[in-house]
Scaffold this active site. Structure first.
Site, PDB file in Angstrom:
ATOM      1  N   HIS A   4      -3.129  21.283-111.331  1.00 59.92           N
ATOM      2  CA  HIS A   4      -3.137  21.039-112.771  1.00 59.92           C
ATOM      3  C   HIS A   4      -3.437  19.571-113.051  1.00 59.92           C
ATOM      4  O   HIS A   4      -3.357  18.716-112.168  1.00 59.92           O
ATOM      5  CB  HIS A   4      -1.779  21.401-113.391  1.00 59.92           C
ATOM      6  CG  HIS A   4      -0.683  20.432-113.046  1.00 59.92           C
ATOM      7  ND1 HIS A   4      -0.082  20.375-111.805  1.00 59.92           N
ATOM      8  CD2 HIS A   4      -0.070  19.465-113.788  1.00 59.92           C
ATOM      9  CE1 HIS A   4       0.837  19.439-111.790  1.00 59.92           C
ATOM     10  NE2 HIS A   4       0.863  18.860-112.978  1.00 59.92           N
ATOM     11  N   HIS A  19      -2.038  29.517-107.222  1.00 65.83           N
ATOM     12  CA  HIS A  19      -1.072  28.459-106.919  1.00 65.83           C
ATOM     13  C   HIS A  19      -1.460  27.666-105.673  1.00 65.83           C
ATOM     14  O   HIS A  19      -1.155  26.475-105.565  1.00 65.83           O
ATOM     15  CB  HIS A  19       0.316  29.074-106.734  1.00 65.83           C
ATOM     16  CG  HIS A  19       1.397  28.076-106.486  1.00 65.83           C
ATOM     17  ND1 HIS A  19       2.078  27.448-107.516  1.00 65.83           N
ATOM     18  CD2 HIS A  19       1.920  27.572-105.332  1.00 65.83           C
ATOM     19  CE1 HIS A  19       2.977  26.619-107.009  1.00 65.83           C
ATOM     20  NE2 HIS A  19       2.899  26.666-105.683  1.00 65.83           N
TER      21      HIS A  19
END
Length: 367
Positions: free
Chosen positions: A196, A143
């Site tokens: 992403h 993350h």
């Protein structure tokens, strides 16, 4: 499961019927059976559909997707929906770890086709269903990472993923253009901080692409050469705005850059899209792209907001004139200052750049 060059592809189905695909790196250790990780969430299939409306003044489609108002917006890290699933927190990705993952967007701008495409209506009120496909690519399970912090091997896996999705979506009847891109930074409008990107399968050729390829077609008819190839050759000969050059790729700040920091990556030969890249070109791209991103981030800081987008040939039109290239740009014009699209840009489409392309190129070379 499908095995490709150094990548294993496994497709599964989420609980609401959407597709998810794992792209696992082969040779780095034991490969998990991805079919064993099952989505446990009680999701129901989404009936959300967008609508396209014709802007008759500019001859463009505008998509209305009201259901996207309810999409997830900047959740805390512990509630990130694209981190791996863990006990007590089931996410979009059922596995407990992954390399690269692609899944259908839960809040798509375009979705699978109904029986009728349209358009419907008449005069100034033409409309059509928002058919097509929207996917999310999670570049890593970490993350806290960024694209620029990925290893060349991981970027190589992402490139393989882009090529795979371009090829597959180009085979859909409702898709006319495939766009692989990354938005980074809240200033850009990112709603999820996990590293992403996205892939859009548009049901039409986008306005900017259509305009550029019309120019390329007219140029080729006039001089008998490809416009993109001539621009690349001119930038290479000048060298004034070239940032990085390898055996297969050259990165440069364009002569007429719109954005304070803008870099284009051109392949040294004309190909229409990502699936057409050869192995050596994919390998070098992983290195050159990381180099470019790290240089761009070092100018101000590593939180640089940017958009990176692949410009590929449409599925059916203008393919002979297209030239695969990547455009990366940031709206940051100075430390703590952004280039806002105010009156001239937003209302008139007339860009004013606050930074000289030559000065930015020099700074990026020194970075």
């Amino acid at each position: 499961m499908v095995q490709g060059p150094n990548v294993r592809r496994t497709a599964v189905t989420l609980s609401d019927g959407r597709q998810l695909i794992y792209f696992d790196e082969v040779g780095g250790g034991q490969l998990h059976d991805r079919t064993l990780a099952v989505d446990q969430r009680p999701l129901t299939p989404s009936g959300s559909r967008s609508e396209m409306r014709r802007d008759v003044f500019h001859d463009e489609w505008i998509t209305v997707a009201g259901h996207r108002q309810s999409r997830t917006h900047l959740p805390p890290a512990e509630l990130c929906p694209i981190c791996p699933s863990r006990p007590g927190h089931d996410t979009e990705i059922p596995a407990s770890d992954y390399d690269v993952v692609v899944f259908e967007n839960r809040f798509p701008s375009f979705a699978s086709s109904p029986d009728e495409r349209g358009p419907f209506g008449s005069g100034p009120f033409l409309h059509a269903p928002g058919v097509g496909r929207c996917e999310v690519i999670a570049f890593t399970s970490d993350h806290s990472a960024a694209f620029s912090s990925l290893s060349p091997r991981r970027v190589r896996t992402v490139i393989e993923t882009w090529a795979n999705r371009t090829a597959e979506l180009s085979g859909c009847d409702d898709v006319e253009q495939v766009f692989c891109f990354e938005n980074r930074g809240e200033e850009i409008g990112v709603t999820l901080s996990h590293p992403h990107g996205q892939v859009y399968g548009y049901p039409y050729v986008t306005p900017r692409t259509a305009q550029a390829l019309r120019s390329a077609a007219a140029y080729e008819e006039s001089v008998g050469r490809n416009l993109y190839a001539d621009v690349l050759a001119a930038e290479q000969e000048s060298g004034e705005r070239v940032i990085v050059s390898g055996d297969h790729w050259t990165a440069f700040v364009p002569f007429a850059a719109r954005w304070p920091m803008e870099v284009h990556l051109y392949l040294h030969r004309q190909v229409p899209d990502l699936p057409a890249l050869q192995e050596a070109e994919r390998e070098e791209l992983a290195e050159v792209y990381l180099d470019v991103l790290r240089r761009m981030e070092s100018i101000y800081d590593n939180t640089l907001p940017y958009i990176a987008g692949w410009h590929q040939a449409p599925v059916r039109e203008f393919r002979e004139h297209a030239y695969l290239h990547l455009e990366v740009f940031s709206l940051r014009r100075a430390p703590g200052r952004l280039k806002h699209l105010a009156g001239s840009e937003s209302a008139m489409g007339a860009f004013v750049n606050d930074v000289s392309p030559e000065e930015m190129a020099q700074a990026l070379r020194k970075a």
